[in-house]
Design an enzyme around this catalytic site. Structure first.
Site, PDB file in Angstrom:
ATOM      1  N   ASP A  18      31.230 113.012 103.864  1.00 50.59           N
ATOM      2  CA  ASP A  18      31.819 111.683 103.852  1.00 50.59           C
ATOM      3  C   ASP A  18      32.752 111.468 105.035  1.00 50.59           C
ATOM      4  O   ASP A  18      32.771 110.380 105.634  1.00 50.59           O
ATOM      5  CB  ASP A  18      32.567 111.479 102.526  1.00 50.59           C
ATOM      6  CG  ASP A  18      33.207 110.116 102.436  1.00 50.59           C
ATOM      7  OD1 ASP A  18      32.460 109.116 102.426  1.00 50.59           O
ATOM      8  OD2 ASP A  18      34.450 110.034 102.360  1.00 50.59           O
ATOM      9  N   ALA A  20      32.520 112.685 107.967  1.00 47.66           N
ATOM     10  CA  ALA A  20      31.703 112.442 109.155  1.00 47.66           C
ATOM     11  C   ALA A  20      31.208 110.996 109.177  1.00 47.66           C
ATOM     12  O   ALA A  20      31.240 110.331 110.219  1.00 47.66           O
ATOM     13  CB  ALA A  20      30.521 113.407 109.188  1.00 47.66           C
ATOM     14  N   LEU A  78      31.036 120.894 106.998  1.00 48.16           N
ATOM     15  CA  LEU A  78      30.526 121.487 105.760  1.00 48.16           C
ATOM     16  C   LEU A  78      31.674 121.794 104.805  1.00 48.16           C
ATOM     17  O   LEU A  78      32.849 121.808 105.194  1.00 48.16           O
ATOM     18  CB  LEU A  78      29.771 122.778 106.094  1.00 48.16           C
ATOM     19  CG  LEU A  78      28.487 122.629 106.912  1.00 48.16           C
ATOM     20  CD1 LEU A  78      27.974 124.002 107.337  1.00 48.16           C
ATOM     21  CD2 LEU A  78      27.430 121.880 106.117  1.00 48.16           C
ATOM     22  N   LYS A 101      38.822 121.374 108.955  1.00 53.30           N
ATOM     23  CA  LYS A 101      39.751 122.341 108.386  1.00 53.30           C
ATOM     24  C   LYS A 101      39.298 122.719 106.969  1.00 53.30           C
ATOM     25  O   LYS A 101      38.604 121.948 106.315  1.00 53.30           O
ATOM     26  CB  LYS A 101      41.180 121.785 108.395  1.00 53.30           C
ATOM     27  CG  LYS A 101      41.286 120.344 107.861  1.00 53.30           C
ATOM     28  CD  LYS A 101      41.122 120.296 106.365  1.00 53.30           C
ATOM     29  CE  LYS A 101      40.742 118.931 105.871  1.00 53.30           C
ATOM     30  NZ  LYS A 101      40.183 119.000 104.510  1.00 53.30           N
ATOM     31  N   TYR A 239      48.425 108.601  94.550  1.00 56.75           N
ATOM     32  CA  TYR A 239      48.210 108.889  95.963  1.00 56.75           C
ATOM     33  C   TYR A 239      49.539 108.935  96.715  1.00 56.75           C
ATOM     34  O   TYR A 239      50.347 108.017  96.625  1.00 56.75           O
ATOM     35  CB  TYR A 239      47.310 107.819  96.581  1.00 56.75           C
ATOM     36  CG  TYR A 239      46.900 108.140  98.000  1.00 56.75           C
ATOM     37  CD1 TYR A 239      45.951 109.111  98.253  1.00 56.75           C
ATOM     38  CD2 TYR A 239      47.480 107.477  99.079  1.00 56.75           C
ATOM     39  CE1 TYR A 239      45.573 109.422  99.552  1.00 56.75           C
ATOM     40  CE2 TYR A 239      47.114 107.780 100.382  1.00 56.75           C
ATOM     41  CZ  TYR A 239      46.159 108.755 100.614  1.00 56.75           C
ATOM     42  OH  TYR A 239      45.791 109.057 101.895  1.00 56.75           O
TER      43      TYR A 239
END
Length: 330
Positions: A18, A20, A78, A101, A239
């Protein structure tokens, strides 16, 4: 792999994450120095969905991406615990690497892969993209100029509500839990503002015994002079995405510090006993900035050693935190 041209880097993308889709690939597409030549996924339909939007050839299987002669560098978004394997395979294939990361799950592995990349003349860069946003340089300058007196403490939080069942962060051997996946953001921010010689005072992790992953936690660090860093992370909260620096005469507060949209203009607050002001900072595109830094390092020899050293410091500190953390079962 064949060499890139002096003014254009041919990139392959390993994984259709996501991050990317939303942030990194749009920045690559808009950078005239980058050509996305291929995007690989375990699912060919997913790869084609990405290439329909961003260009390049759809590839089924990550290994097949590394077999292509037109790939000079790869971007790896990944799941966290797959990074080390594919970094090493990419190094063996002779390509430069920008990896999400954390680079790996441990200090020794991070150091080994950085040394291996250097021995092959390859750039290996960990994508802590927030470090490339200009707002943090502004904060550091204000602190250095005495805007809040002598620095006494730092606090930061990165938390968000629960993810849907099946999210990779809930998978112990893939995403590795909240601390592995994104708890490193406030840790890296503490290193950025307090320096690399941080000691671990303590940590408390909430551990989901059914999933066998850390869901949230708090960490207390300190400099040798007793300047503390109080850090919070978790995926069972409202959040939050912020940090605060406390000084002898005032405080600096900043929100949306890790994931600001490129059009966002940060609002920096300075508070003292009898004074409060707000500075509206320029918008900045941290994803475009990190892509630019990576491209410059590959094509023109830009120096990424300070950020690589930060990756090593981060990996060592993460390990120490994990070693001392008390786990509370939920």
């Amino acid at each position: 792999m064949s060499a890139s041209t002096p003014d254009r880097l041919r990139m392959g993308v390993m994984g259709c994450a996501d991050i990317a889709w939303r942030r990194t690939l749009p920045a690559m597409r808009d950078d005239p120095s980058v050509e996305v030549v291929a995007i690989a996924s375990r699912d060919m339909r997913r790869a084609k969905q990405f290439t329909d939007r961003f260009g390049g050839a759809p590839i089924e299987g990550y290994g097949s991406l590394l077999d292509r002669p037109d790939v000079d560098a790869v971007y790896i978004p990944l799941p966290a615990l797959l990074h080390a394997e594919w970094i090493e395979r990419s190094i063996e294939a002779g390509v430069h690497i920008l990896v999400e990361k954390p680079m790996t799950s441990g200090y020794a592995e991070t150091g080994r892969l950085l040394a291996l990349a250097r021995s092959r003349g390859l750039v290996l860069l960990e994508n802590y993209m927030f470090l490339h946003h200009s707002q943090h340089a502004t904060v550091r300058k204000l602190v250095a100029d005495g805007a809040i007196g002598e620095l006494r403490g730092f606090s930061s939080a990165f938390t968000f509500p629960p993810k849907p069942e099946g999210d990779i962060r809930y998978l112990r051997d893939v995403g590795g839990g909240a601390f592995v996946d994104f708890g490193g953001y406030p840790v890296r921010a503490a290193l950025h503002f307090l320096g690399g010689d941080l000691q671990v005072v303590g940590a408390a992790f909430r551990h989901d015994h059914k999933r066998d992953v850390v869901m949230s936690g708090d960490v207390l660090l300190s400099t040798p002079q007793g300047v503390s860093a109080q850090l919070t992370f978790g995926m069972e909260h409202s959040y939050r995405n912020s940090y605060r620096l406390a000084g002898s005469t005032g405080r600096i507060l900043l929100d949306r510090v890790f994931t600001p949209p490129e059009a966002h203009r940060p609002v920096l607050r300075i508070e003292r006993q009898d004074h409060r002001e707000e500075l509206i900072l320029p918008a900045d595109h941290q994803f475009a900035n990190v892509i630019g830094a990576f491209v410059r390092s590959v094509l023109h020899g830009g120096d990424v050693r300070p950020q690589q050293e930060g990756s090593l410091q981060q990996a060592a500190l993460i390990e120490r935190i994990q070693q001392v953390a008390l786990h509370f079962e939920i």
